[in-house]
Design an enzyme around this catalytic site. Structure first.
Site, PDB file in Angstrom:
ATOM      1  N   LEU A 130       0.703  -1.208  -0.133  1.00  0.00           N
ATOM      2  CA  LEU A 130      -0.221   0.013   0.034  1.00  0.00           C
ATOM      3  C   LEU A 130       1.115   1.365  -0.197  1.00  0.00           C
ATOM      4  N   THR A 131       1.911   1.335   0.917  1.00  0.00           N
ATOM      5  CA  THR A 131       2.624   2.525   1.132  1.00  0.00           C
ATOM      6  C   THR A 131       3.531   2.675  -0.387  1.00  0.00           C
ATOM      7  N   PRO A 133       6.853   5.261  -1.762  1.00  0.00           N
ATOM      8  CA  PRO A 133       8.043   6.035  -1.396  1.00  0.00           C
ATOM      9  C   PRO A 133       7.340   7.543  -0.982  1.00  0.00           C
ATOM     10  N   GLY A 136       2.822   7.819   2.131  1.00  0.00           N
ATOM     11  CA  GLY A 136       2.651   6.862   3.283  1.00  0.00           C
ATOM     12  C   GLY A 136       1.350   7.102   4.003  1.00  0.00           C
ATOM     13  N   CYS A 237      -8.665  -4.102   5.591  1.00  0.00           N
ATOM     14  CA  CYS A 237      -7.536  -5.140   6.087  1.00  0.00           C
ATOM     15  C   CYS A 237      -6.631  -4.466   6.953  1.00  0.00           C
ATOM     16  N   GLN A 278      12.881   3.186  46.304  1.00  0.00           N
ATOM     17  CA  GLN A 278      11.560   3.607  46.043  1.00  0.00           C
ATOM     18  C   GLN A 278      11.233   4.165  44.574  1.00  0.00           C
ATOM     19  N   GLU A 362       1.204   0.707  10.307  1.00  0.00           N
ATOM     20  CA  GLU A 362      -0.483   0.592  10.518  1.00  0.00           C
ATOM     21  C   GLU A 362      -0.975   1.839  10.906  1.00  0.00           C
ATOM     22  N   PHE A 382      -7.952  15.664   7.900  1.00  0.00           N
ATOM     23  CA  PHE A 382      -7.311  15.292   7.152  1.00  0.00           C
ATOM     24  C   PHE A 382      -7.263  16.174   5.849  1.00  0.00           C
TER      25      PHE A 382
HETATM   26  P1  TGC Z   1     -11.508   8.355   4.225  1.00  0.00           P
HETATM   27  O1  TGC Z   1     -12.189   9.143   3.390  1.00  0.00           O
HETATM   28  O2  TGC Z   1     -11.419   8.981   5.915  1.00  0.00           O
HETATM   29  O3  TGC Z   1     -11.840   6.680   4.120  1.00  0.00           O
HETATM   30  C1  TGC Z   1     -12.021   6.283   2.803  1.00  0.00           C
HETATM   31  C2  TGC Z   1     -13.102   5.118   2.579  1.00  0.00           C
HETATM   32  O4  TGC Z   1     -12.490   4.111   3.746  1.00  0.00           O
HETATM   33  C3  TGC Z   1     -13.351   3.641   4.812  1.00  0.00           C
HETATM   34  N1  TGC Z   1     -12.270   3.997   5.963  1.00  0.00           N
HETATM   35  C4  TGC Z   1     -12.212   2.381   6.541  1.00  0.00           C
HETATM   36  N2  TGC Z   1     -12.669   1.287   6.421  1.00  0.00           N
HETATM   37  C5  TGC Z   1     -12.096   0.346   7.084  1.00  0.00           C
HETATM   38  N3  TGC Z   1     -11.092   0.590   7.991  1.00  0.00           N
HETATM   39  C6  TGC Z   1     -10.961   1.556   8.307  1.00  0.00           C
HETATM   40  N4  TGC Z   1      -9.783   1.722   9.348  1.00  0.00           N
HETATM   41  C7  TGC Z   1     -11.409   2.887   7.520  1.00  0.00           C
HETATM   42  N5  TGC Z   1     -10.986   3.918   7.647  1.00  0.00           N
HETATM   43  C8  TGC Z   1     -11.686   4.609   6.560  1.00  0.00           C
HETATM   44  C9  TGC Z   1     -14.125   4.982   4.602  1.00  0.00           C
HETATM   45  O5  TGC Z   1     -15.446   4.833   5.452  1.00  0.00           O
HETATM   46  C10 TGC Z   1     -14.327   5.319   3.483  1.00  0.00           C
HETATM   47  O6  TGC Z   1     -15.142   4.585   2.609  1.00  0.00           O
HETATM   48  P2  TGC Z   1     -16.162   5.274   1.501  1.00  0.00           P
HETATM   49  O7  TGC Z   1     -17.207   4.114   1.375  1.00  0.00           O
HETATM   50  O8  TGC Z   1     -16.794   6.235   1.996  1.00  0.00           O
HETATM   51  O9  TGC Z   1     -15.506   5.216   0.470  1.00  0.00           O
HETATM   52  O10 TGC Z   1      -9.956   8.233   3.604  1.00  0.00           O
HETATM   53  P3  TGC Z   1      -8.741   9.639   3.723  1.00  0.00           P
HETATM   54  O11 TGC Z   1      -8.124   9.374   2.281  1.00  0.00           O
HETATM   55  O12 TGC Z   1      -9.375  10.773   4.470  1.00  0.00           O
HETATM   56  O13 TGC Z   1      -7.648   8.772   4.820  1.00  0.00           O
HETATM   57  C11 TGC Z   1      -7.996   8.263   6.187  1.00  0.00           C
HETATM   58  C12 TGC Z   1      -7.094   8.003   6.975  1.00  0.00           C
HETATM   59  C13 TGC Z   1      -5.776   9.187   6.828  1.00  0.00           C
HETATM   60  C14 TGC Z   1      -7.272   7.501   8.217  1.00  0.00           C
HETATM   61  C15 TGC Z   1      -6.349   6.745   6.138  1.00  0.00           C
HETATM   62  O14 TGC Z   1      -5.591   7.120   4.630  1.00  0.00           O
HETATM   63  C16 TGC Z   1      -5.190   5.885   6.771  1.00  0.00           C
HETATM   64  O15 TGC Z   1      -5.418   5.069   7.764  1.00  0.00           O
HETATM   65  N6  TGC Z   1      -3.786   6.195   6.641  1.00  0.00           N
HETATM   66  C17 TGC Z   1      -2.961   5.414   7.313  1.00  0.00           C
HETATM   67  C18 TGC Z   1      -2.364   4.629   6.265  1.00  0.00           C
HETATM   68  C19 TGC Z   1      -1.565   3.303   6.828  1.00  0.00           C
HETATM   69  O16 TGC Z   1      -1.967   3.042   8.057  1.00  0.00           O
HETATM   70  N7  TGC Z   1      -0.920   2.451   6.280  1.00  0.00           N
HETATM   71  C20 TGC Z   1      -0.498   1.324   6.562  1.00  0.00           C
HETATM   72  C21 TGC Z   1       0.327   0.500   5.658  1.00  0.00           C
HETATM   73  S1  TGC Z   1       0.379  -1.319   5.705  1.00  0.00           S
HETATM   74  C22 TGC Z   1       1.539  -1.466   7.314  1.00  0.00           C
HETATM   75  O17 TGC Z   1       1.769  -0.765   7.625  1.00  0.00           O
HETATM   76  C23 TGC Z   1       1.777  -2.675   7.398  1.00  0.00           C
HETATM   77  S2  TGC Z   1       3.077  -2.657   8.557  1.00  0.00           S
HETATM   78  C24 TGC Z   1       3.392  -4.497   8.935  1.00  0.00           C
HETATM   79  C25 TGC Z   1       2.769  -4.970  10.107  1.00  0.00           C
HETATM   80  O18 TGC Z   1       1.468  -5.012  10.121  1.00  0.00           O
HETATM   81  O19 TGC Z   1       3.335  -5.611  11.083  1.00  0.00           O
HETATM   82  P1  FAD Z   2       4.569  10.041   6.602  1.00  0.00           P
HETATM   83  O1  FAD Z   2       3.175   9.673   5.906  1.00  0.00           O
HETATM   84  O2  FAD Z   2       5.479  10.871   5.430  1.00  0.00           O
HETATM   85  O3  FAD Z   2       4.794  10.868   7.858  1.00  0.00           O
HETATM   86  C1  FAD Z   2       5.802  11.372   8.312  1.00  0.00           C
HETATM   87  C2  FAD Z   2       5.404  12.070   9.783  1.00  0.00           C
HETATM   88  O4  FAD Z   2       4.277  13.228   9.422  1.00  0.00           O
HETATM   89  C3  FAD Z   2       4.813  11.110  10.651  1.00  0.00           C
HETATM   90  O5  FAD Z   2       4.934  11.699  11.995  1.00  0.00           O
HETATM   91  C4  FAD Z   2       3.236  11.440  10.463  1.00  0.00           C
HETATM   92  O6  FAD Z   2       2.477  11.137  11.649  1.00  0.00           O
HETATM   93  C5  FAD Z   2       3.114  12.944  10.153  1.00  0.00           C
HETATM   94  N1  FAD Z   2       2.137  13.144   9.310  1.00  0.00           N
HETATM   95  C6  FAD Z   2       1.599  12.878   8.320  1.00  0.00           C
HETATM   96  N2  FAD Z   2       0.500  13.247   7.926  1.00  0.00           N
HETATM   97  C7  FAD Z   2       0.004  13.988   8.966  1.00  0.00           C
HETATM   98  C8  FAD Z   2      -1.274  15.075   9.503  1.00  0.00           C
HETATM   99  N3  FAD Z   2      -2.249  14.929   8.215  1.00  0.00           N
HETATM  100  N4  FAD Z   2      -1.055  15.658  10.559  1.00  0.00           N
HETATM  101  C9  FAD Z   2      -0.029  15.510  11.316  1.00  0.00           C
HETATM  102  N5  FAD Z   2       1.064  14.767  11.012  1.00  0.00           N
HETATM  103  C10 FAD Z   2       1.059  13.910  10.054  1.00  0.00           C
HETATM  104  N6  FAD Z   2       3.355  -0.353   4.434  1.00  0.00           N
HETATM  105  C11 FAD Z   2       2.866  -1.259   3.404  1.00  0.00           C
HETATM  106  O7  FAD Z   2       1.845  -0.938   2.767  1.00  0.00           O
HETATM  107  N7  FAD Z   2       3.025  -2.752   3.792  1.00  0.00           N
HETATM  108  C12 FAD Z   2       3.829  -2.936   4.713  1.00  0.00           C
HETATM  109  O8  FAD Z   2       3.979  -4.443   4.865  1.00  0.00           O
HETATM  110  C13 FAD Z   2       4.667  -2.366   5.342  1.00  0.00           C
HETATM  111  N8  FAD Z   2       5.453  -2.933   6.217  1.00  0.00           N
HETATM  112  C14 FAD Z   2       6.211  -1.833   7.102  1.00  0.00           C
HETATM  113  C15 FAD Z   2       7.353  -2.268   7.809  1.00  0.00           C
HETATM  114  C16 FAD Z   2       8.339  -1.495   8.491  1.00  0.00           C
HETATM  115  C17 FAD Z   2       9.498  -1.801   9.195  1.00  0.00           C
HETATM  116  C18 FAD Z   2       7.856  -0.029   8.595  1.00  0.00           C
HETATM  117  C19 FAD Z   2       8.652   1.121   9.250  1.00  0.00           C
HETATM  118  C20 FAD Z   2       6.768   0.668   7.903  1.00  0.00           C
HETATM  119  C21 FAD Z   2       6.227  -0.310   6.998  1.00  0.00           C
HETATM  120  N9  FAD Z   2       4.964  -0.089   6.031  1.00  0.00           N
HETATM  121  C22 FAD Z   2       4.264  -0.817   5.441  1.00  0.00           C
HETATM  122  C23 FAD Z   2       4.695   1.491   6.057  1.00  0.00           C
HETATM  123  C24 FAD Z   2       4.182   2.297   7.076  1.00  0.00           C
HETATM  124  O9  FAD Z   2       2.787   1.900   6.838  1.00  0.00           O
HETATM  125  C25 FAD Z   2       4.063   3.877   6.753  1.00  0.00           C
HETATM  126  O10 FAD Z   2       5.719   4.090   7.162  1.00  0.00           O
HETATM  127  C26 FAD Z   2       3.544   4.706   7.488  1.00  0.00           C
HETATM  128  O11 FAD Z   2       2.113   4.696   6.972  1.00  0.00           O
HETATM  129  C27 FAD Z   2       3.942   6.026   7.723  1.00  0.00           C
HETATM  130  O12 FAD Z   2       4.282   6.656   6.312  1.00  0.00           O
HETATM  131  P2  FAD Z   2       5.574   7.482   6.066  1.00  0.00           P
HETATM  132  O13 FAD Z   2       6.501   6.769   6.682  1.00  0.00           O
HETATM  133  O14 FAD Z   2       5.722   7.730   4.699  1.00  0.00           O
HETATM  134  O15 FAD Z   2       5.428   8.556   6.951  1.00  0.00           O
END
Ligand code: TGC
Ligand code: FAD
Length: 383
Positions: A130-131, A133, A136, A237, A278, A362, A382
């Site tokens: 998903l993420t 460069p 994020g 997911c 303590q 996440e 956002f």
């Molecule tokens: P927004 O307009 O709020 O939502 C778009 C649509 O998605 C729905 N929705 C959700 N559905 C299920 N679960 C959730 N948590 C949901 N949050 C929102 C929402 O209802 C809407 O649906 P619809 O039907 O109206 O289209 O979207 P936005 O673009 O404003 O973004 C919201 C935001 C910032 C919260 C979202 O972009 C976000 O969560 N950003 C963080 C990205 C993130 O967490 N990336 C993780 C990548 S994977 C990873 O890190 C794996 S690490 C490895 C490990 O897990 O160990």
């Molecule tokens: P950025 O989004 O660039 O954020 C940088 C800083 O700005 C953060 O402090 C953030 O909170 C802040 N920021 C951003 N927006 C705002 C706002 N609106 N207001 C205030 N502050 C804000 N991703 C996948 O898709 N799949 C994977 O399997 C996966 N595995 C990972 C494993 C590891 C070890 C790591 C470190 C990351 C992994 N990720 C994965 C990516 C991870 O989900 C992202 O790093 C994360 O979502 C943050 O994105 P970024 O690093 O680009 O930071």
């Protein structure tokens, strides 16, 4: 320790899961994981089939060889895995809660039949792209594109920080189409698809993290996940994986806490154990409080999930609160161990460094704060 005795509220089945996973992690992972961390390796191909045999891959999913347990049982498993290392729990999260969940929730029968049984057994590995460069926290603005060419799809773009990216047999890749964001199953070896690992990490070292490059990657029409369109697909997911972290973080925190308690009882300065001072007792008492509270939050959200579903906001609450609590515990535990706290002879600094990634992936702390802020005020910070 565990003054609140939160685990007394577990069912017999959940306790069995706890004890089984704890024993596995203690035997197969804990004695070796500091070495993996130091070398920056993780023996996925060795561990995945063992995790599969234990039913831990896609554990909450039903059918296709998955265990179909409840949410609390899955949470307890995540806690026990992460007590060994966040990298181990990460592997299980990405395989089960992200890659397999995407196929299970949104895939066709053919896609499910092709991938889920082998993924549940740990024979085939998945990753979740998903993420990017440059995107994020805001994946809704992703740049990776998929365009139709005849009956095929052609994907161009890049994904970054992808756990297990270079190892995976299949990548779930999210891409923008003319019709909105869609998910695609891209098998390893597809021409134009490559993965390179991220090096010099100081966190999650016992986990493989990769960049995925998609350069004119051609896949057939049936590589697209037909069951969802839009950002709610990947976010659906993420909610599952974030839930696992609500529990997992407690395991990492607990491991640090236990190390600090042991050390405080045996390390002597000024003629007595440092645990008799303590200030040390205050540190340990706050750790006990933080982990007890985190345990209650996790159990509450887990029971809600088992009773019909926890909302994404409730899961954000848990991820935010419990990762923060675990990181605070790890940092405080590190001080109790003094200089020994900075070595890999003890688990504390490894967990502490890992938790920096857990705080970020996440959904960062800030993203979950703003999600709760939106729930509280009704105002979207956002956009
Ligand atoms: P927004 O307009 O709020 O939502 C778009 C649509 O998605 C729905 N929705 C959700 N559905 C299920 N679960 C959730 N948590 C949901 N949050 C929102 C929402 O209802 C809407 O649906 P619809 O039907 O109206 O289209 O979207 P936005 O673009 O404003 O973004 C919201 C935001 C910032 C919260 C979202 O972009 C976000 O969560 N950003 C963080 C990205 C993130 O967490 N990336 C993780 C990548 S994977 C990873 O890190 C794996 S690490 C490895 C490990 O897990 O160990
Ligand atoms: P950025 O989004 O660039 O954020 C940088 C800083 O700005 C953060 O402090 C953030 O909170 C802040 N920021 C951003 N927006 C705002 C706002 N609106 N207001 C205030 N502050 C804000 N991703 C996948 O898709 N799949 C994977 O399997 C996966 N595995 C990972 C494993 C590891 C070890 C790591 C470190 C990351 C992994 N990720 C994965 C990516 C991870 O989900 C992202 O790093 C994360 O979502 C943050 O994105 P970024 O690093 O680009 O930071």
């Amino acid at each position: 320790m565990d003054v609140l005795r939160v685990d007394d509220r577990l069912t017999d089945e959940e306790r069995l899961v706890r004890d089984t996973v704890r024993a596995f992690a203690a035997e197969a992972v804990a004695p070796r994981v500091a070495g993996w961390f130091e070398e920056g390796t993780f023996p996925v191909r060795e561990l995945a089939p063992e995790l599969g045999k234990l039913g831990l891959l896609g554990m909450c999913l039903t059918g296709y060889g998955c265990a179909g347990t409840g949410a609390v049982a899955y949470g307890v498993a995540c806690r026990e895995l992460e007590a060994a290392d966040s990298g181990l729990r990460s592997f299980v999260s990405v395989q089960g809660s992200l890659a397999m969940t995407a196929v299970h929730k949104y895939g066709s029968e053919e896609q499910k039949g092709e991938w889920l049984p082998r993924m549940a057994a740990g024979e085939a590995l998945g990753c979740f792209g998903l993420t990017e460069p440059d995107r994020g926290s805001d994946p809704g603005d992703m740049r990776t594109r998929a365009r139709r060419d005849g009956s095929d799809w052609v994907l161009d773009g890049a994904k970054m920080w992808i756990t297990n990216g270079s190892l995976a047999d299949v990548a779930v890749v999210w891409a923008r189409t003319d019709d909105g964001i869609r998910g695609f199953l891209v098998p390893k070896g597809t021409p134009g698809f490559s993965a390179g690992d991220v090096h010099r990490k100081m966190s999650l070292r016992a986990s493989i993290t990769s960049e995925l490059v998609l350069d004119g990657v051609r896949v057939p029409a049936d590589a697209m996940l037909p069951g969802v369109k839009g950002l709610k697909g990947p976010l659906g997911c993420l909610t599952e994986a974030r839930y696992g972290i609500v529990w997992g973080a407690i395991g990492a925190g607990r491991s640090c806490y236990e190390a600090a308690v042991d050390y405080a009882k045996t390390r002597e300065q000024f003629g007595k154990p440092i645990g008799a001072f303590q200030l040390t007792q205050e540190k340990l008492a706050w750790m006990e409080v933080a982990l007890g509270q985190a345990g209650l939050v996790a159990l509450h959200i887990g029971r809600l999930k088992d009773e019909g579903g926890a909302t994404p906001q409730q899961v954000s609450f848990g991820k935010l609160a419990n990762v923060r609590a675990a990181l605070d515990v790890a940092r405080e535990a590190r001080t109790v161990l003094g200089a020994n706290g900075i070595t890999l002879e003890y688990p504390v600094i490894r967990h502490m460094n890992n938790l920096e990634s857990v705080l970020t992936y996440e959904g960062t702390q800030e993203i979950h704060l703003l999600t709760l802020g939106k729930a509280v005020t009704g105002l979207d910070a956002f956009r």
